[in-house]
Enzyme design. Structure first.
Site: not given
Ligand code: BES
Ligand code: ZN
Length: 630
Positions: A327, A410
């Site tokens: 984050e 990702y």
């Molecule tokens: N921005 C995302 C959360 C998100 C993704 C919100 C898609 C809405 C739609 C956040 O930065 C994220 O990727 N969170 C991951 C973290 C992990 C990859 C370490 C999570 O929520 O698991």
């Molecule tokens: Zn993210």
């Protein structure tokens, strides 16, 4: 004839001179951020036509009504319109708009168009020359961005809680503005909440203690003076306490969670330093973290100045702080340089996952970073398989409108950048990436824009280098190019050796798991055969209490395996889990595996979901609805 001023406005609107705008200080926030007007930067999920009239600043004044579950008040929007532009189009979703005026209180004509699923309805306002318009409205109880928690869904069980989750296009359910990641806006806000609750937002918190606002209420004020995409406007209201972690870092949580949260987050200040040493200054002032109740639908959300986190990352051993690194990394990739549209989401998530891993290496050493990259490889392979294999269209980085790409953005995205790092050399790559963030600070970006930038600044027509990198195959092709760099962890190899001994008939009690972190457990559980005898599952559960593990990562991975084996003893723990955690990343695999198990699993899923659905955020419920309706 155009005056100089309107010519300058036209340049801003068309995004013609971003470099000139930021010229005063490289990478400084411009007062009005440029937009992109190239065809691939067109956002089909907004009704806005920013090239004609766009919002540059949002000022919110909202009362938080827990009784009615309504936000009520005004949004005052600053408008930059082309000469002769008659109207501005905003995004809304289920808002109750009562009237629209200019900033002198004169009524403006407005109309709400037909609503489309997800996209909501356009709100068209006749400008009549106004440069500021005031929308009087309320966000309805079902607003998709908002989750209103009753006291029993909080740690303290005494007071209600409210939070918002804007990404991707949910904020239009509580803010009438142009809700597109390519239309950056500065913003200010005043929230009025019941006495005894604290309000926080993703901006400078101007009144940490709040101010008396009459009738048992307090007002909190906020300001974000850097232009941000509107999905990053976020709020939370609850029984919150704050503890500093370092000079510019701190944690907000419910009072009973604060100790455990602060322990887990002890390295946060150093993480900001490590991130800055990699890719340039942290530009947002403070970096605080808010730990939410377990209903929060994501692991984390990169809301500027205030990362939102699930409490499930707290496992007592700090083994999931890569979430914080992730984050935090979005403060560069995502919040500073932003995907112009959601099909370019890998520019946010892939860059961030790569940067996350570099922060982990800087903080805890190479072995830790390699361990996480190795685990990610497994997840990516499973995801590609689920997508339908290496030729499946959903394995592309640059996505299509409306498709869900999940972990591909990702992990394939970060593999792409790791491959670039390896071929270019770390020093050259890091210098490039730092300059990239500076060049594009506070601007939207597209896949094509990134590739053009890389070619202009690094490849410079070198044909051999171009061939080695396979940029287009990475960005636009399916599956994985053959230059993908795979990392293998020795620590995980040791886990694999133990896994093999267990699979060959070893006893659970003989496993040496004392110093296993979340990651080692996940590798172990992930590599067990999908079909296991009941007595083997029972042996593991008796030895390690996995069905009731306080570590939600371990528990959910184990429950998924138990479901795959229709192992009844885990069902009560499964049902409890489905009712206590709202994190989609954990819930989706469990429901998916239940559905895969036919009538047996579907019955469990539907029974649990009947009562649990109401405790999930709208985005989680939508994801599970889709699974169960297949
Ligand atoms: N921005 C995302 C959360 C998100 C993704 C919100 C898609 C809405 C739609 C956040 O930065 C994220 O990727 N969170 C991951 C973290 C992990 C990859 C370490 C999570 O929520 O698991
Ligand atoms: Zn993210």
């Amino acid at each position: 004839m155009r005056t100089f001023l309107t010519a300058a406005c036209a340049a801003l609107l068309l995004g013609a001179a971003p470099a000139a705008l930021a010229a005063a200080q490289p990478g400084a926030a411009p007062a009005v951020a440029p937009i992109l007007t190239t065809p691939e930067a067109r956002d089909v999920m907004t009704y806005a036509r920013p090239e004609i009239a766009r919002v540059t600043h949002v000022d919110l004044d909202l009362e938080v009504d827990f009784q009615e579950q309504i936000l009520r008040g005004t949004a005052t929007l600053s408008v930059l319109a082309q000469p002769g532009a008659k109207e501005i189009i905003l995004d809304t979703d289920s808002l109750a708009v009562t009237r629209v005026t200019d900033d002198q209180g004169r009524a403006l004509a407005w109309s709400l168009g037909a609503a489309e699923p997800e996209k909501g309805a356009p709100l068209t306002v006749q400008l009549n020359g106004a440069q500021r318009i005031v929308v009087h409205y309320a966000a309805r109880p079902g607003a998709s961005a908002l989750q209103w928690l009753p006291p029993q869904m909080t740690a303290g069980k005494q007071k209600p809680f409210l939070f918002s989750q804007g990404q991707a296009i949910l904020n239009r359910s509580w803010i009438p503005t142009q809700d597109s990641p390519g239309i950056r806006q500065t913003w200010t806000a005043r929230l009025v909440v019941p006495e005894g609750l604290m309000a926080v937002m993703s901006a400078d918190r101007l009144t940490p203690e709040g101010e008396p606002a009459g009738a048992g209420r307090r007002a909190f004020r906020f300001a974000m003076d850097k232009p941000v995409p509107p999905y990053l406007i976020a709020l939370a209201v609850g029984d919150l306490a704050f503890r500093p972690l370092g000079p510019r870092t701190g944690v907000y949580a419910e009072p009973s969670m604060l100790d455990r949260a602060a322990y887990e987050l002890a390295d946060t200040e150093k993480m900001v330093d490590v991130a800055e040493a990699l890719y340039g200054p942290y530009r947002w002032g403070r970096y605080d973290v808010l730990v939410l109740p377990p209903a929060f639908p994501y692991g984390g959300m990169e809301n500027p100045t205030l990362t939102f986190l699930t409490p499930t990352f707290i496992t007592g051993d700090r083994s999931n702080v890569n979430l914080v690194a992730h984050e935090l990394a979005h403060s560069w990739s995502g919040n500073l340089v932003t995907n112009a549209t959601w099909p370019d989401g890998w520019l946010n998530e892939g860059f961030t996952s790569y940067f996350e891993n570099r922060i982990m290496e800087g903080m805890y050493g190479r072995a830790r970073a390699v361990l996480e990259a190795d685990l990610d490889w497994d997840i990516l392979m499973r995801e590609i398989e689920l997508a339908g294999g290496m030729e499946a269209p959903t394995t592309r980085l640059r996505g299509d409108d409306g498709e869900e790409s999940g972990q591909i953005d990702y992990i394939k995205g970060s593999l792409f950048l790791r491959t670039l790092e390896t071929i270019l050399g770390r020093e050259r790559w890091d210098a490039y990436l730092t300059s990239y963030f500076n060049r594009h600070a506070f601007q939207p970006q597209t896949t094509a824009g990134f590739l053009a930038d890389l070619r202009a600044h690094e490849i410079k027509g070198d044909k051999a280098l171009e061939a080695k990198l396979q940029l287009d195959a990475w960005a636009y092709g399916t599956g994985l190019p053959d230059n993908a760099v795979r990392l293998r962890s020795e620590a995980l190899a040791a886990v694999d050796a133990q896994t093999q001994t267990f699979i060959a008939g070893g006893k659970a009690a003989a496993l040496k798991t004392a110093d296993w972190s979340t990651q080692e457990w996940l590798r172990f559980i992930g590599n067990l055969p999908r079909q296991m005898a009941a007595d083997r599952l029972a042996d593991l559960d008796a030895a390690f209490n996995l069905s009731r593990s306080p570590n939600a990562y371990v528990r959910s991975a184990w429950l998924e395996l138990a479901i795959a084996n229709r192992w009844e003893p885990a069902v009560p723990a499964l049902e409890d889990f489905l009712h206590s955690v709202g994190r989609t990343l954990f819930l989706r695999p469990l429901y998916r595996e239940l559905v895969a198990q036919g009538d047996w699993g579907r019955a469990i899923a539907e029974r649990a979901y009947r009562t649990a659905r109401g405790t999930y955020h709208a985005s989680t419920a939508a994801a599970i609805d889709a699974l169960l309706n297949k």
